[in-house]
Design a protein around this motif. Structure first.
Motif, PDB file in Angstrom:
ATOM      1  N   SER A  77     -10.729  -2.086  41.311  1.00  0.00           N
ATOM      2  CA  SER A  77      -9.752  -2.489  40.306  1.00  0.00           C
ATOM      3  C   SER A  77     -10.454  -3.176  39.130  1.00  0.00           C
ATOM      4  CB  SER A  77      -8.722  -3.425  40.938  1.00  0.00           C
ATOM      5  OG  SER A  77      -7.801  -3.864  39.989  1.00  0.00           O
ATOM      6  N   GLY A  78     -11.384  -4.063  39.436  1.00  0.00           N
ATOM      7  CA  GLY A  78     -12.143  -4.736  38.384  1.00  0.00           C
ATOM      8  C   GLY A  78     -13.014  -3.774  37.600  1.00  0.00           C
ATOM      9  N   PHE A  79     -13.618  -2.836  38.317  1.00  0.00           N
ATOM     10  CA  PHE A  79     -14.483  -1.856  37.649  1.00  0.00           C
ATOM     11  C   PHE A  79     -13.684  -0.973  36.704  1.00  0.00           C
ATOM     12  CE2 PHE A  79     -16.939   2.009  37.145  1.00  0.00           C
ATOM     13  CZ  PHE A  79     -18.222   1.517  36.922  1.00  0.00           C
ATOM     14  N   SER A  80     -12.483  -0.602  37.094  1.00  0.00           N
ATOM     15  CA  SER A  80     -11.687   0.308  36.263  1.00  0.00           C
ATOM     16  C   SER A  80     -11.064  -0.386  35.063  1.00  0.00           C
ATOM     17  CB  SER A  80     -10.607   0.990  37.104  1.00  0.00           C
ATOM     18  OG  SER A  80      -9.638   0.057  37.531  1.00  0.00           O
ATOM     19  N   HIS A  81     -10.920  -1.697  35.111  1.00  0.00           N
ATOM     20  CA  HIS A  81     -10.201  -2.394  34.047  1.00  0.00           C
ATOM     21  C   HIS A  81     -10.809  -2.203  32.656  1.00  0.00           C
ATOM     22  CE1 HIS A  81      -8.592  -5.760  31.659  1.00  0.00           C
ATOM     23  NE2 HIS A  81      -7.470  -5.353  32.227  1.00  0.00           N
ATOM     24  N   PRO A  82     -12.114  -2.358  32.441  1.00  0.00           N
ATOM     25  CA  PRO A  82     -12.651  -2.154  31.086  1.00  0.00           C
ATOM     26  C   PRO A  82     -12.476  -0.725  30.574  1.00  0.00           C
ATOM     27  CG  PRO A  82     -14.205  -3.416  32.394  1.00  0.00           C
ATOM     28  CD  PRO A  82     -13.127  -2.909  33.338  1.00  0.00           C
ATOM     29  N   HIS A  84     -11.112  -2.951  25.233  1.00  0.00           N
ATOM     30  CA  HIS A  84     -12.263  -3.355  26.055  1.00  0.00           C
ATOM     31  C   HIS A  84     -13.372  -2.301  25.985  1.00  0.00           C
ATOM     32  CE1 HIS A  84     -10.245  -6.818  27.710  1.00  0.00           C
ATOM     33  NE2 HIS A  84      -9.256  -6.073  28.168  1.00  0.00           N
ATOM     34  N   LEU A  85     -12.993  -1.056  26.105  1.00  0.00           N
ATOM     35  CA  LEU A  85     -13.953   0.047  26.098  1.00  0.00           C
ATOM     36  C   LEU A  85     -14.777   0.040  24.806  1.00  0.00           C
ATOM     37  CD1 LEU A  85     -14.802   2.735  27.606  1.00  0.00           C
ATOM     38  CD2 LEU A  85     -13.187   3.848  26.092  1.00  0.00           C
ATOM     39  N   LEU A  86     -14.098  -0.031  23.662  1.00  0.00           N
ATOM     40  CA  LEU A  86     -14.810  -0.008  22.381  1.00  0.00           C
ATOM     41  C   LEU A  86     -15.673  -1.251  22.185  1.00  0.00           C
ATOM     42  CD1 LEU A  86     -12.067   1.436  20.001  1.00  0.00           C
ATOM     43  CD2 LEU A  86     -14.057   2.622  20.966  1.00  0.00           C
ATOM     44  N   ALA A  87     -15.165  -2.393  22.619  1.00  0.00           N
ATOM     45  CA  ALA A  87     -15.953  -3.628  22.461  1.00  0.00           C
ATOM     46  C   ALA A  87     -17.239  -3.570  23.287  1.00  0.00           C
ATOM     47  CB  ALA A  87     -15.122  -4.844  22.860  1.00  0.00           C
ATOM     48  N   MET A  88     -17.146  -3.085  24.521  1.00  0.00           N
ATOM     49  CA  MET A  88     -18.337  -3.014  25.375  1.00  0.00           C
ATOM     50  C   MET A  88     -19.365  -2.037  24.800  1.00  0.00           C
ATOM     51  SD  MET A  88     -17.464  -5.196  27.514  1.00  0.00           S
ATOM     52  CE  MET A  88     -15.875  -5.933  27.643  1.00  0.00           C
ATOM     53  N   ARG A 102     -32.120  -7.300  22.105  1.00  0.00           N
ATOM     54  CA  ARG A 102     -31.725  -6.023  22.717  1.00  0.00           C
ATOM     55  C   ARG A 102     -31.164  -6.191  24.123  1.00  0.00           C
ATOM     56  NH1 ARG A 102     -36.549  -2.080  20.577  1.00  0.00           N
ATOM     57  NH2 ARG A 102     -35.700  -1.886  18.471  1.00  0.00           N
ATOM     58  N   TRP A 103     -31.693  -7.136  24.864  1.00  0.00           N
ATOM     59  CA  TRP A 103     -31.168  -7.368  26.207  1.00  0.00           C
ATOM     60  C   TRP A 103     -30.361  -8.662  26.273  1.00  0.00           C
ATOM     61  CZ3 TRP A 103     -32.460 -11.902  28.467  1.00  0.00           C
ATOM     62  CH2 TRP A 103     -33.630 -12.540  28.034  1.00  0.00           C
ATOM     63  N   ALA A 104     -30.669  -9.621  25.393  1.00  0.00           N
ATOM     64  CA  ALA A 104     -30.010 -10.926  25.458  1.00  0.00           C
ATOM     65  C   ALA A 104     -28.539 -10.863  25.055  1.00  0.00           C
ATOM     66  CB  ALA A 104     -30.747 -11.932  24.580  1.00  0.00           C
ATOM     67  N   LEU A 105     -28.198 -10.020  24.094  1.00  0.00           N
ATOM     68  CA  LEU A 105     -26.802  -9.950  23.675  1.00  0.00           C
ATOM     69  C   LEU A 105     -25.895  -9.401  24.781  1.00  0.00           C
ATOM     70  CD1 LEU A 105     -27.220  -8.892  19.939  1.00  0.00           C
ATOM     71  CD2 LEU A 105     -26.542 -11.127  20.840  1.00  0.00           C
ATOM     72  N   PRO A 106     -26.236  -8.270  25.409  1.00  0.00           N
ATOM     73  CA  PRO A 106     -25.389  -7.822  26.528  1.00  0.00           C
ATOM     74  C   PRO A 106     -25.375  -8.823  27.696  1.00  0.00           C
ATOM     75  CG  PRO A 106     -26.737  -6.009  25.733  1.00  0.00           C
ATOM     76  CD  PRO A 106     -27.234  -7.256  25.056  1.00  0.00           C
ATOM     77  N   ALA A 131     -18.883  -2.772  35.246  1.00  0.00           N
ATOM     78  CA  ALA A 131     -18.375  -1.792  34.292  1.00  0.00           C
ATOM     79  C   ALA A 131     -18.772  -2.174  32.872  1.00  0.00           C
ATOM     80  CB  ALA A 131     -16.862  -1.672  34.407  1.00  0.00           C
ATOM     81  N   SER A 132     -18.665  -3.449  32.546  1.00  0.00           N
ATOM     82  CA  SER A 132     -19.044  -3.908  31.211  1.00  0.00           C
ATOM     83  C   SER A 132     -20.524  -3.663  30.959  1.00  0.00           C
ATOM     84  CB  SER A 132     -18.722  -5.399  31.046  1.00  0.00           C
ATOM     85  OG  SER A 132     -17.335  -5.613  31.149  1.00  0.00           O
ATOM     86  N   ALA A 133     -21.351  -3.984  31.937  1.00  0.00           N
ATOM     87  CA  ALA A 133     -22.788  -3.754  31.791  1.00  0.00           C
ATOM     88  C   ALA A 133     -23.089  -2.262  31.634  1.00  0.00           C
ATOM     89  CB  ALA A 133     -23.541  -4.343  32.984  1.00  0.00           C
ATOM     90  N   ALA A 134     -22.367  -1.424  32.384  1.00  0.00           N
ATOM     91  CA  ALA A 134     -22.571   0.027  32.262  1.00  0.00           C
ATOM     92  C   ALA A 134     -22.181   0.512  30.870  1.00  0.00           C
ATOM     93  CB  ALA A 134     -21.772   0.768  33.333  1.00  0.00           C
TER      94      ALA A 134
END
Length: 191
Positions: A32-37, A43-47, A62-66, A149-152
């Motif tokens: 459920s958490g994975f599917s939410h973004p 959420h999708l566009l922001a990530m 490059r890595w610090a912002l995510p 999901a956000s990290a992906a």
């Protein structure tokens, strides 16, 4: 590496949210958490925008912002679960798409000391929004799901950003992508 591979990978990651959205998964907090973004265009566009913006930066940004985004999002989720109220969450989520789109369109390379707090502020809105919509899901598994999901999605945006060539045509493509994100963010703010 062929240019199509990162785009194919991004498509497969985005499609996985659809598979997890089928009925019968409500009891599975991680799913459920994975599917939410993936379930909301904001959420999708922001990530994707966080990853795309980070990819076009230099050095540790490059890595610090995510990483900053995910850490701040999880912190806000914990605080929201504990009862802390965050005002204007939805406006903050929409503003994240608008502002990141503008930064991408402008090819802005701001100092990390400026962009990390900005990204963290937007992440707080996303984390609080995720918790507000979690229903009966357990927080730890649910938060792990939306963090993954956000990290992906950040990774997909990053891959796309790294594939944009450092050329005049690449700069135009970046401006168009950023402009499209900014327009979408403006529309989300108006909705």
């Amino acid at each position: 590496m062929r240019p199509i591979r990162p785009l194919l990978a991004a498509g497969l990651v985005m499609a996985s949210g659809t598979a997890l959205a089928h009925p019968g998964h409500e009891a599975m907090s991680l799913a459920s958490g994975f599917s939410h973004p993936f379930g909301g265009v904001d959420h999708l566009l922001a990530m994707l925008a966080v990853g795309l913006y980070a990819a076009r930066q230099g050095g540790t940004a490059r890595w610090a912002l995510p990483a900053t985004f995910v850490a701040a999002m999880l912190t806000a989720a914990g605080l929201a679960q504990a009862g802390m109220h965050f005002p204007l969450i939805e406006a903050g989520v929409a503003a994240s798409v608008l502002v990141l789109g503008l930064l991408i369109a402008a090819a802005a390379r701001l100092p990390l000391a400026l962009t990390a707090p900005l990204v963290a502020t937007f992440a707080v809105c996303h984390g609080a929004a995720h918790v507000a919509e979690k229903g009966d899901a357990g927080l730890l598994a649910y938060a792990a799901g939306f963090a993954l999901a956000s990290a992906a999605l950040h990774g997909c945006g990053w891959l796309i950003g790294r594939r944009i060539p450092e050329s005049a045509s690449g700069a135009r493509l970046q401006r168009v992508a950023g402009g499209a994100l900014a327009i979408a963010g403006g529309m989300l703010l108006g909705a």
